[in-house]
Design an enzyme around this catalytic site. Structure first.
Site, PDB file in Angstrom:
ATOM      1  N   SER A   1       7.610   2.554  -0.126  1.00 50.10           N
ATOM      2  CA  SER A   1       8.141   1.297   0.030  1.00 50.10           C
ATOM      3  C   SER A   1       8.589   0.789  -1.141  1.00 50.10           C
ATOM      4  CB  SER A   1       7.051   0.272   0.671  1.00 50.10           C
ATOM      5  OG  SER A   1       6.908   0.544   2.169  1.00 50.10           O
TER       6      SER A   1
ATOM      7  N   VAL B   1       0.987  -1.182   0.019  1.00 52.82           N
ATOM      8  CA  VAL B   1      -0.045   0.246   0.055  1.00 52.82           C
ATOM      9  C   VAL B   1       0.692   1.285  -0.004  1.00 52.82           C
ATOM     10  CG1 VAL B   1      -0.334   0.542   2.594  1.00 52.82           C
ATOM     11  CG2 VAL B   1      -2.325   0.637   0.962  1.00 52.82           C
ATOM     12  N   SER B   2       2.128   0.992   0.212  1.00 55.66           N
ATOM     13  CA  SER B   2       3.050   2.223   0.518  1.00 55.66           C
ATOM     14  C   SER B   2       3.801   2.388  -0.787  1.00 55.66           C
ATOM     15  CB  SER B   2       4.088   2.060   1.782  1.00 55.66           C
ATOM     16  OG  SER B   2       5.168   2.582   1.658  1.00 55.66           O
ATOM     17  N   PRO B   3       3.945   3.667  -1.449  1.00 58.22           N
ATOM     18  CA  PRO B   3       4.535   3.869  -2.550  1.00 58.22           C
ATOM     19  C   PRO B   3       6.111   4.236  -2.241  1.00 58.22           C
ATOM     20  CG  PRO B   3       3.034   5.691  -1.979  1.00 58.22           C
ATOM     21  CD  PRO B   3       2.764   4.817  -1.149  1.00 58.22           C
TER      22      PRO B   3
END
Lengths: 228, 228
Positions: free
Chosen positions: B18, B14-16
């Protein structure tokens, strides 16, 4: 020769990440084809105006910031060390008096003169290196003398710092930062060929170099001219 | 030859940010003397456990993130693009099903096998490149097939992903991240000569290299093997 790029640095001496960004950009004046414009402003106003909260309120974030800052300080060769009571330093005492004073220095000597740089650095050395007060007139005087400004002008600067004119100036620079989209400091605004690129924090220099067509060569550690 | 350094990467699709860190570290497996351990975990649990709030809740921060991510994506050569409705994607739909699925892939094929890397990348390509669903079984199946896993095993992976064992595994990896001090993702934990250095975000690679005795050579853009 390409026209010089203008880089505005919005900062507050209460912010340790601002200090890192300030030193790196001061060094890069001699490396990149830039005009650095120092824009002392009030972080408290930016936090309030943007609805942001200080990162230190989350315990894990606060712990991480300590580690992160000491690693970065060593790597950037900036003599930063945490005050004994960061809460007291950053929130209860704050930086309003200091930022008004630095604004007065800019008004008196011109924003582009080295005085603003030197006085800002000496105030950072007090608060983020030696854990000394930056709220009392005596503290600001001492920093000013260390920065090499004439003793006879200190009183005048303190009076100027308390004037409505300077209070309004600090407010309007803070508002400019908010208008650029600030939610914290340092805020770095690069103007290149009529285009504007905005960067938050002291961890985008490599990307910034790429965006403005310069080369990032690391933090370029040098011996600070300020006296510890 | 010096013993290999272990780098753990805790991430959530969900984390760009990341994704950027994931691609850079995958590339640096061939550049640095490191063993990269992929640790899929659940960002929602880390935010809850640390008391942190998503940065996008502050309007100026949200606007900045958009600019920051597209500049970084171009510089890092990661085909990231914002979904039409980031709120829907990140908060209302979320990544729990996807992260359980990736955990199941790690359980089935071994965490060090390329399967976890490939499936994670294909899921990122869906959510942070092509704005496609990552919550439905059909979506996860499609990503798995694109990642080159055998079609006959997809059903088994979906069942495994729904098991208590996998739910517990994801919880425990998420708890490990919290125990390391996480307050967001990516969290990168470097183990060098019995010492541990923890980094948050995808903007500390130059500092990380300095701390672990390696050399940062920029984002090392390469052609991604995933199919757009």
């Amino acid at each position: 020769m390409a026209s010089r790029k203008v880089i505005e640095l919005f900062y507050d001496v209460v912010s340790p990440y601002s200090w890192l960004g300030f030193e790196v950009l001061c060094r890069y004046r001699n490396v990149w084809n830039i005009d650095l414009k120092l824009r002392p402003a009030f972080l408290g106003g930016v936090m309030k105006g943007s609805g942001n909260k200080p990162p230190g309120l989350i315990p894990n974030k606060f712990l991480y910031m300590g580690t992160d800052l000491s690693r970065l300080a060593e790597y950037f060769a900036v003599p930063l060390s945490f005050p004994n009571d960061p809460d007291e330093t950053m929130f209860r005492k704050g930086s309003l008096a200091a930022m008004r004073f630095i604004t007065a220095v800019g008004e008196r000597y011109g924003a582009d003169e080295p005085s603003v740089e030197r006085v800002s650095r000496e105030i950072w050395m007090r608060v983020w290196c030696r854990d000394e007060d930056i709220t009392l007139p005596a503290s600001l005087s001492e920093a000013t003398l260390k920065a090499g400004l004439p003793a006879r002008e200190v009183e005048e600067l303190l009076q100027l710092a308390a004037s409505e004119k300077i209070k309004d100036k600090l407010k309007s620079v803070t508002q400019e930062a908010l208008d650029y989209g600030a939610f914290g400091f340092p805020l770095i605004v690069c103007h290149v060929d009529g285009k504007r690129e905005m960067f938050f924090g002291s961890d985008r220099f490599e990307l910034m170099a790429h965006c403005i067509g310069e080369k990032w060569l690391g933090p370029q550690p040098i011996k600070l001219t300020a006296k510890v």
